[in-house]
Design a protein around this motif. Sequence first.
Motif, PDB file in Angstrom:
ATOM      1  N   GLU A  51       8.707   5.939   6.057  1.00 59.59           N
ATOM      2  CA  GLU A  51       7.902   5.527   7.206  1.00 59.59           C
ATOM      3  C   GLU A  51       6.834   4.489   6.872  1.00 59.59           C
ATOM      4  O   GLU A  51       6.667   3.506   7.600  1.00 59.59           O
ATOM      5  CB  GLU A  51       7.268   6.755   7.899  1.00 59.59           C
ATOM      6  N   ASP A  52       6.117   4.669   5.763  1.00 60.38           N
ATOM      7  CA  ASP A  52       5.080   3.696   5.415  1.00 60.38           C
ATOM      8  C   ASP A  52       5.687   2.354   4.995  1.00 60.38           C
ATOM      9  O   ASP A  52       5.157   1.291   5.322  1.00 60.38           O
ATOM     10  CB  ASP A  52       4.196   4.239   4.286  1.00 60.38           C
ATOM     11  N   LEU A  53       6.798   2.408   4.292  1.00 59.10           N
ATOM     12  CA  LEU A  53       7.435   1.179   3.808  1.00 59.10           C
ATOM     13  C   LEU A  53       7.823   0.247   4.948  1.00 59.10           C
ATOM     14  O   LEU A  53       7.706  -0.975   4.841  1.00 59.10           O
ATOM     15  CB  LEU A  53       8.686   1.516   2.988  1.00 59.10           C
ATOM     16  N   LEU A  54       8.272   0.827   6.055  1.00 62.56           N
ATOM     17  CA  LEU A  54       8.751   0.013   7.175  1.00 62.56           C
ATOM     18  C   LEU A  54       7.621  -0.704   7.910  1.00 62.56           C
ATOM     19  O   LEU A  54       7.862  -1.657   8.646  1.00 62.56           O
ATOM     20  CB  LEU A  54       9.551   0.889   8.153  1.00 62.56           C
ATOM     21  N   PHE A  55       6.374  -0.250   7.711  1.00 64.95           N
ATOM     22  CA  PHE A  55       5.229  -0.870   8.383  1.00 64.95           C
ATOM     23  C   PHE A  55       4.538  -1.925   7.523  1.00 64.95           C
ATOM     24  O   PHE A  55       3.731  -2.701   8.014  1.00 64.95           O
ATOM     25  CB  PHE A  55       4.196   0.204   8.768  1.00 64.95           C
ATOM     26  N   ALA A  65       0.095   4.780  -2.636  1.00 62.14           N
ATOM     27  CA  ALA A  65      -0.154   3.333  -2.593  1.00 62.14           C
ATOM     28  C   ALA A  65       0.395   2.731  -1.305  1.00 62.14           C
ATOM     29  O   ALA A  65      -0.272   1.918  -0.643  1.00 62.14           O
ATOM     30  CB  ALA A  65       0.482   2.665  -3.815  1.00 62.14           C
ATOM     31  N   ALA A  66       1.612   3.128  -0.928  1.00 64.28           N
ATOM     32  CA  ALA A  66       2.212   2.606   0.306  1.00 64.28           C
ATOM     33  C   ALA A  66       1.410   3.039   1.528  1.00 64.28           C
ATOM     34  O   ALA A  66       1.192   2.258   2.464  1.00 64.28           O
ATOM     35  CB  ALA A  66       3.655   3.092   0.426  1.00 64.28           C
ATOM     36  N   SER A  67       0.956   4.284   1.518  1.00 65.74           N
ATOM     37  CA  SER A  67       0.174   4.808   2.644  1.00 65.74           C
ATOM     38  C   SER A  67      -1.153   4.072   2.798  1.00 65.74           C
ATOM     39  O   SER A  67      -1.586   3.757   3.912  1.00 65.74           O
ATOM     40  CB  SER A  67      -0.072   6.309   2.440  1.00 65.74           C
ATOM     41  N   VAL A  68      -1.791   3.759   1.669  1.00 62.68           N
ATOM     42  CA  VAL A  68      -3.059   3.013   1.697  1.00 62.68           C
ATOM     43  C   VAL A  68      -2.858   1.642   2.343  1.00 62.68           C
ATOM     44  O   VAL A  68      -3.636   1.225   3.208  1.00 62.68           O
ATOM     45  CB  VAL A  68      -3.618   2.829   0.263  1.00 62.68           C
ATOM     46  N   ILE A  69      -1.805   0.959   1.926  1.00 62.66           N
ATOM     47  CA  ILE A  69      -1.566  -0.387   2.461  1.00 62.66           C
ATOM     48  C   ILE A  69      -1.302  -0.329   3.961  1.00 62.66           C
ATOM     49  O   ILE A  69      -1.820  -1.143   4.730  1.00 62.66           O
ATOM     50  CB  ILE A  69      -0.398  -1.062   1.712  1.00 62.66           C
ATOM     51  N   ARG A  70      -0.531   0.643   4.391  1.00 59.77           N
ATOM     52  CA  ARG A  70      -0.272   0.771   5.825  1.00 59.77           C
ATOM     53  C   ARG A  70      -1.575   1.019   6.588  1.00 59.77           C
ATOM     54  O   ARG A  70      -1.840   0.390   7.614  1.00 59.77           O
ATOM     55  CB  ARG A  70       0.715   1.901   6.083  1.00 59.77           C
ATOM     56  N   GLN A  71      -2.399   1.937   6.081  1.00 62.46           N
ATOM     57  CA  GLN A  71      -3.648   2.274   6.775  1.00 62.46           C
ATOM     58  C   GLN A  71      -4.622   1.105   6.800  1.00 62.46           C
ATOM     59  O   GLN A  71      -5.218   0.805   7.840  1.00 62.46           O
ATOM     60  CB  GLN A  71      -4.306   3.489   6.107  1.00 62.46           C
ATOM     61  N   LEU A 104      17.965   3.245  -1.016  1.00 58.51           N
ATOM     62  CA  LEU A 104      16.809   2.344  -1.151  1.00 58.51           C
ATOM     63  C   LEU A 104      17.182   0.943  -0.682  1.00 58.51           C
ATOM     64  O   LEU A 104      16.399   0.282   0.005  1.00 58.51           O
ATOM     65  CB  LEU A 104      16.313   2.298  -2.593  1.00 58.51           C
ATOM     66  N   GLU A 105      18.381   0.501  -1.016  1.00 56.36           N
ATOM     67  CA  GLU A 105      18.801  -0.830  -0.565  1.00 56.36           C
ATOM     68  C   GLU A 105      18.905  -0.882   0.960  1.00 56.36           C
ATOM     69  O   GLU A 105      18.595  -1.904   1.576  1.00 56.36           O
ATOM     70  CB  GLU A 105      20.137  -1.194  -1.232  1.00 56.36           C
ATOM     71  N   GLY A 106      19.291   0.238   1.572  1.00 58.55           N
ATOM     72  CA  GLY A 106      19.347   0.305   3.031  1.00 58.55           C
ATOM     73  C   GLY A 106      17.966   0.225   3.664  1.00 58.55           C
ATOM     74  O   GLY A 106      17.759  -0.494   4.646  1.00 58.55           O
ATOM     75  N   VAL A 107      17.009   0.953   3.080  1.00 53.56           N
ATOM     76  CA  VAL A 107      15.626   0.903   3.579  1.00 53.56           C
ATOM     77  C   VAL A 107      15.055  -0.501   3.392  1.00 53.56           C
ATOM     78  O   VAL A 107      14.416  -1.059   4.290  1.00 53.56           O
ATOM     79  CB  VAL A 107      14.742   1.948   2.854  1.00 53.56           C
ATOM     80  N   ALA A 108      15.299  -1.087   2.224  1.00 50.40           N
ATOM     81  CA  ALA A 108      14.784  -2.430   1.934  1.00 50.40           C
ATOM     82  C   ALA A 108      15.304  -3.446   2.944  1.00 50.40           C
ATOM     83  O   ALA A 108      14.580  -4.357   3.365  1.00 50.40           O
ATOM     84  CB  ALA A 108      15.163  -2.849   0.517  1.00 50.40           C
ATOM     85  N   SER A 109      16.541  -3.279   3.374  1.00 52.81           N
ATOM     86  CA  SER A 109      17.129  -4.228   4.335  1.00 52.81           C
ATOM     87  C   SER A 109      16.443  -4.150   5.697  1.00 52.81           C
ATOM     88  O   SER A 109      16.474  -5.109   6.473  1.00 52.81           O
ATOM     89  CB  SER A 109      18.626  -3.961   4.488  1.00 52.81           C
ATOM     90  N   LYS A 110      15.799  -3.019   5.990  1.00 57.07           N
ATOM     91  CA  LYS A 110      15.098  -2.847   7.273  1.00 57.07           C
ATOM     92  C   LYS A 110      13.630  -3.270   7.184  1.00 57.07           C
ATOM     93  O   LYS A 110      12.969  -3.404   8.211  1.00 57.07           O
ATOM     94  CB  LYS A 110      15.139  -1.379   7.710  1.00 57.07           C
ATOM     95  N   MET A 111      13.118  -3.424   5.976  1.00 49.29           N
ATOM     96  CA  MET A 111      11.701  -3.749   5.806  1.00 49.29           C
ATOM     97  C   MET A 111      11.404  -5.181   6.251  1.00 49.29           C
ATOM     98  O   MET A 111      12.199  -6.089   6.015  1.00 49.29           O
ATOM     99  CB  MET A 111      11.282  -3.559   4.345  1.00 49.29           C
ATOM    100  N   LYS A 112      10.256  -5.355   6.880  1.00 47.83           N
ATOM    101  CA  LYS A 112       9.828  -6.689   7.317  1.00 47.83           C
ATOM    102  C   LYS A 112       9.145  -7.447   6.180  1.00 47.83           C
ATOM    103  O   LYS A 112       9.034  -8.662   6.219  1.00 47.83           O
ATOM    104  CB  LYS A 112       8.896  -6.563   8.516  1.00 47.83           C
TER     105      LYS A 112
END
Length: 229
Positions: free
Chosen positions: A150-154, A112-118, A175-183
């Motif tokens: 990788e997909d989450l950050l885009f 699902a994340a990959s689809v949204i990025r693409q 996960l909280e660390g990744v979430a903090s970097k997400m736009k």
Amino acid sequence: MSGQAEVKVKIPFGNKYLDAIFSVPKKKSTYGVILTHGAGGDMNFPHLVSLAAYLASHGVLCLRFTCKGLNIAYRTKAFKTVVEYLKLSDDYKLSGVFLAGIKGRSMGSRAAASVIRQLSQDDDDDFIQGLICLSYPLHRPKLQSKLRDEDLLFIRCPVLFVSGSADEMCEKRLLEGVASKMKAPKKIHWVGKANHGMAVKGRTTEDVMEEINAQVFSWLRENIELEHE
């Protein structure tokens, strides 16, 4: 609220078909959710059926589908095909959809994340309104050094994570660390003491799913209302 109908469909995919089921609310829905299972199981996976039934009974159209491939690129391609199918549907004219991936050794949420990025790179329309990750497999068990982020950050659209606080494939602080970097706007709901399969000692599956379903619907409602402001 209650009442919904189930409609089975076959979605063309290359030289074969993907089996899928619509859960259709009594009243016409302007938004939908496309759900897929993880590496194991199919569209009749109990958590998938439970969430689709709950959302449809609360007025949200759901389309769940089966894709047996274990290759992430193949799964992503199938998910894109289903998104396009619903986007072009004459039977269900929707303003937008949310993509939902269910746990299962890395396939549902990652696809699902990959689809949204693409799709966000392919065009600039806003048919996809958000991403719902149930038990996102951020890393393999005991391999926290290699994150699948990788997909989450885009991604730019709203994201809901529902994960167990004892998930062996998604350490809480990571996960909280990744979430903090997400736009993207994001929210994390932690299911206390749940593992990757959302099992909690002392609680029934139905009880845990009631918590998850209510969280997903509440988040959907917030985001759909935001779109209308």
